[in-house]
Design a protein around this motif. Structure first.
Motif, mmCIF file in Angstrom:
data_model
loop_
_atom_site.group_PDB
_atom_site.id
_atom_site.type_symbol
_atom_site.label_atom_id
_atom_site.label_comp_id
_atom_site.label_asym_id
_atom_site.label_seq_id
_atom_site.Cartn_x
_atom_site.Cartn_y
_atom_site.Cartn_z
ATOM 1 N N LEU A 29 121.477 44.791 -48.403
ATOM 2 C CA LEU A 29 121.548 44.013 -49.642
ATOM 3 C C LEU A 29 122.952 43.441 -49.824
ATOM 4 N N PHE A 30 123.391 42.719 -48.815
ATOM 5 C CA PHE A 30 124.739 42.144 -48.808
ATOM 6 C C PHE A 30 124.966 41.233 -50.013
ATOM 7 N N SER A 31 123.931 40.520 -50.437
ATOM 8 C CA SER A 31 124.077 39.603 -51.569
ATOM 9 C C SER A 31 124.492 40.328 -52.841
ATOM 10 N N LEU A 32 124.036 41.568 -53.017
ATOM 11 C CA LEU A 32 124.446 42.345 -54.191
ATOM 12 C C LEU A 32 125.916 42.729 -54.105
ATOM 13 N N LEU A 33 126.386 43.018 -52.886
ATOM 14 C CA LEU A 33 127.809 43.326 -52.697
ATOM 15 C C LEU A 33 128.666 42.137 -53.095
ATOM 16 N N VAL A 34 128.253 40.950 -52.671
ATOM 17 C CA VAL A 34 129.006 39.737 -52.983
ATOM 18 C C VAL A 34 129.108 39.531 -54.484
ATOM 19 N N ASN A 35 128.028 39.836 -55.197
ATOM 20 C CA ASN A 35 127.968 39.539 -56.631
ATOM 21 C C ASN A 35 128.571 40.633 -57.515
ATOM 22 N N THR A 36 128.669 41.867 -56.981
ATOM 23 C CA THR A 36 129.058 42.973 -57.864
ATOM 24 C C THR A 36 130.336 43.697 -57.478
ATOM 25 N N SER A 37 130.797 43.576 -56.236
ATOM 26 C CA SER A 37 131.913 44.420 -55.790
ATOM 27 C C SER A 37 133.278 43.824 -56.043
ATOM 28 N N GLY A 38 133.334 42.595 -56.548
ATOM 29 C CA GLY A 38 134.630 41.964 -56.723
ATOM 30 C C GLY A 38 135.100 41.310 -55.441
ATOM 31 N N GLN A 39 136.384 41.373 -55.179
ATOM 32 C CA GLN A 39 136.973 40.621 -54.084
ATOM 33 C C GLN A 39 137.031 41.384 -52.770
ATOM 34 N N LYS A 40 136.864 42.711 -52.795
ATOM 35 C CA LYS A 40 137.166 43.487 -51.594
ATOM 36 C C LYS A 40 136.276 44.716 -51.502
ATOM 37 N N TYR A 41 135.863 45.040 -50.272
ATOM 38 C CA TYR A 41 135.177 46.308 -50.021
ATOM 39 C C TYR A 41 135.903 47.038 -48.904
ATOM 40 N N GLU A 42 136.210 48.325 -49.136
ATOM 41 C CA GLU A 42 136.859 49.159 -48.134
ATOM 42 C C GLU A 42 135.882 50.194 -47.609
ATOM 43 N N SER A 43 135.843 50.341 -46.296
ATOM 44 C CA SER A 43 134.971 51.340 -45.678
ATOM 45 C C SER A 43 135.527 52.744 -45.892
ATOM 46 N N ALA A 44 134.749 53.718 -45.483
ATOM 47 C CA ALA A 44 135.263 55.084 -45.442
ATOM 48 C C ALA A 44 136.312 55.197 -44.340
ATOM 49 N N GLU A 45 137.084 56.279 -44.364
ATOM 50 C CA GLU A 45 138.094 56.492 -43.334
ATOM 51 C C GLU A 45 137.445 56.863 -41.999
ATOM 52 N N PHE A 46 138.060 56.425 -40.918
ATOM 53 C CA PHE A 46 137.687 56.900 -39.591
ATOM 54 C C PHE A 46 138.960 57.143 -38.797
ATOM 55 N N GLU A 47 138.857 57.899 -37.725
ATOM 56 C CA GLU A 47 140.036 58.307 -36.969
ATOM 57 C C GLU A 47 140.129 57.576 -35.640
ATOM 58 N N ALA A 139 120.516 31.898 -41.047
ATOM 59 C CA ALA A 139 119.627 32.922 -40.482
ATOM 60 C C ALA A 139 119.449 32.776 -38.985
ATOM 61 N N SER A 140 119.565 31.565 -38.459
ATOM 62 C CA SER A 140 119.367 31.359 -37.029
ATOM 63 C C SER A 140 120.466 32.009 -36.195
ATOM 64 N N ASN A 141 121.623 32.291 -36.784
ATOM 65 C CA ASN A 141 122.707 32.949 -36.050
ATOM 66 C C ASN A 141 122.517 34.463 -35.947
ATOM 67 N N GLY A 142 121.690 35.018 -36.817
ATOM 68 C CA GLY A 142 121.363 36.436 -36.732
ATOM 69 C C GLY A 142 122.389 37.388 -37.327
ATOM 70 N N TYR A 143 123.397 36.854 -38.002
ATOM 71 C CA TYR A 143 124.429 37.734 -38.557
ATOM 72 C C TYR A 143 123.979 38.384 -39.873
ATOM 73 N N LEU A 144 123.187 37.659 -40.638
ATOM 74 C CA LEU A 144 122.653 38.181 -41.896
ATOM 75 C C LEU A 144 121.141 38.036 -41.848
ATOM 76 N N VAL A 145 120.443 39.140 -41.632
ATOM 77 C CA VAL A 145 118.995 39.142 -41.483
ATOM 78 C C VAL A 145 118.404 40.074 -42.528
ATOM 79 N N GLU A 146 117.495 39.553 -43.323
ATOM 80 C CA GLU A 146 116.884 40.322 -44.409
ATOM 81 C C GLU A 146 117.966 40.973 -45.273
#
Length: 313
Positions: A29-47, A139-146
């Protein structure tokens, strides 16, 4: 960072024989992230390479870099407070975006596979214009599907280095001046030092110290009065705090207060207090009728303004 793009069936290996750390970020549901998360999203930490990292994604572009109509993607070091002073970490990394139609990756990396230097003043590297939003949403590029997409990164730490010491001074715009009034009951009881309760000014803890029989070169003839850091262990090593302050003994009868003003760099190591060993004479303080000691009660006021904090890089 100059980038090179390529499509391939799997994510490429690092320039080193040692395997890099590989982290995947799947967003539904990437579209919801765009509309609700503001300007930035940070992932969890990884090593990777013994260090902590995060991915920072700007789904509408990094506005601080004036990016429009593009995704922005960055690799950021995380949890660096425990690292030694003067640390530097050199890393090679690449980003990828899954083409879900062809089951392969769009890989974005530095064109010269050049290592990037992360340090206290530069915790983040990446691609301002990672991908045009038009291409991402096609959609034809396959980067954002459903409404689902998959980002990721491979990170390889090349080397680390300790360069020496440094500090960062942060001045405070429009600092608040904090007053704290301290009532000392039973002032005449036999004690070397009266200490106030802790109070907060400039997000730091402070206390007032009054020596009724004097201290140092004021011993036996004067009252000594000091402002002190109450808990320097809460600050990082080698931190310093610049503060302006006023200490007052309040006249409870005629409001003719006795005051001392100063400014000082308080330090977590050696300079944790400042004040006056000879604030004023004991003989004057004990004169009846001057309002400084009434029914064995003394009132002391501290006014503190923190203007800046310096800490190690």
């Amino acid at each position: 960072m100059e980038a090179v793009f390529e499509n391939q069936g799997g994510v490429a290996r690092s320039i080193s024989d040692a395997p890099p750390a590989h982290y995947t970020l799947k967003i539904q549901l990437f579209s919801l992230l765009v509309n609700t998360s503001g300007q930035k999203y940070e992932s969890a930490e990884f090593e990777a390479g013994g260090y902590k990292w995060k991915l920072a994604l700007y789904p509408n572009g990094n506005k601080s870099k004036n990016v429009k109509d593009h995704l922005s993607l960055y690799l950021a070091m995380s949890n660096t407070s425990s690292l030694r002073l003067g640390w530097e970490v050199y890393a090679v990394f690449r980003f990828f975006l899954l083409d879900q139609n062809k089951d392969n990756y769009l890989v974005v990396q530095d064109a010269m596979l050049k290592e990037k230097r992360f340090h206290g003043l530069k915790l983040e590297w990446g691609i301002d214009q990672f991908l045009p939003l038009k291409a991402f949403n096609d959609a034809s590029n396959g980067y954002l599907v459903e409404d689902t997409c998959v980002f990721g990164a491979e990170v390889f730490v090349v080397k680390e280095r300790i360069t020496g010491k440094g500090e960062c001074l942060s001045m405070i715009k429009d600092p608040l001046s904090i007053k704290h009034v301290w009532r000392i009951d039973n002032f005449s009881k036999d004690t070397e030092c009266h200490e106030s309760k802790l109070f907060i000014a400039g997000d730091q803890k402070w206390k007032i110290q009054l020596y009724p029989k004097g201290r140092r070169h004021g011993s036996g003839s004067h009252l000594s009065l000091y402002l002190a850091m109450a808990d320097p262990t809460t600050l990082s090593p080698a931190s310093k705090i610049y503060a302006e302050f006023t200490l007052r003994i309040l006249d409870q009868v005629q409001a003719r207060h006795i005051a001392g003003k100063g400014n000082y760099w308080f330090s977590t190591t050696s300079n944790q207090e400042t004040g006056w060993a000879r604030f004023f004479s004991s003989s004057y303080f004990n004169q009846p009728g001057n309002g400084l000691l009434v029914k064995d009660v003394c009132l002391v006021e501290a006014e503190v303004t923190v203007h800046g904090i310096a800490s190690a890089l």
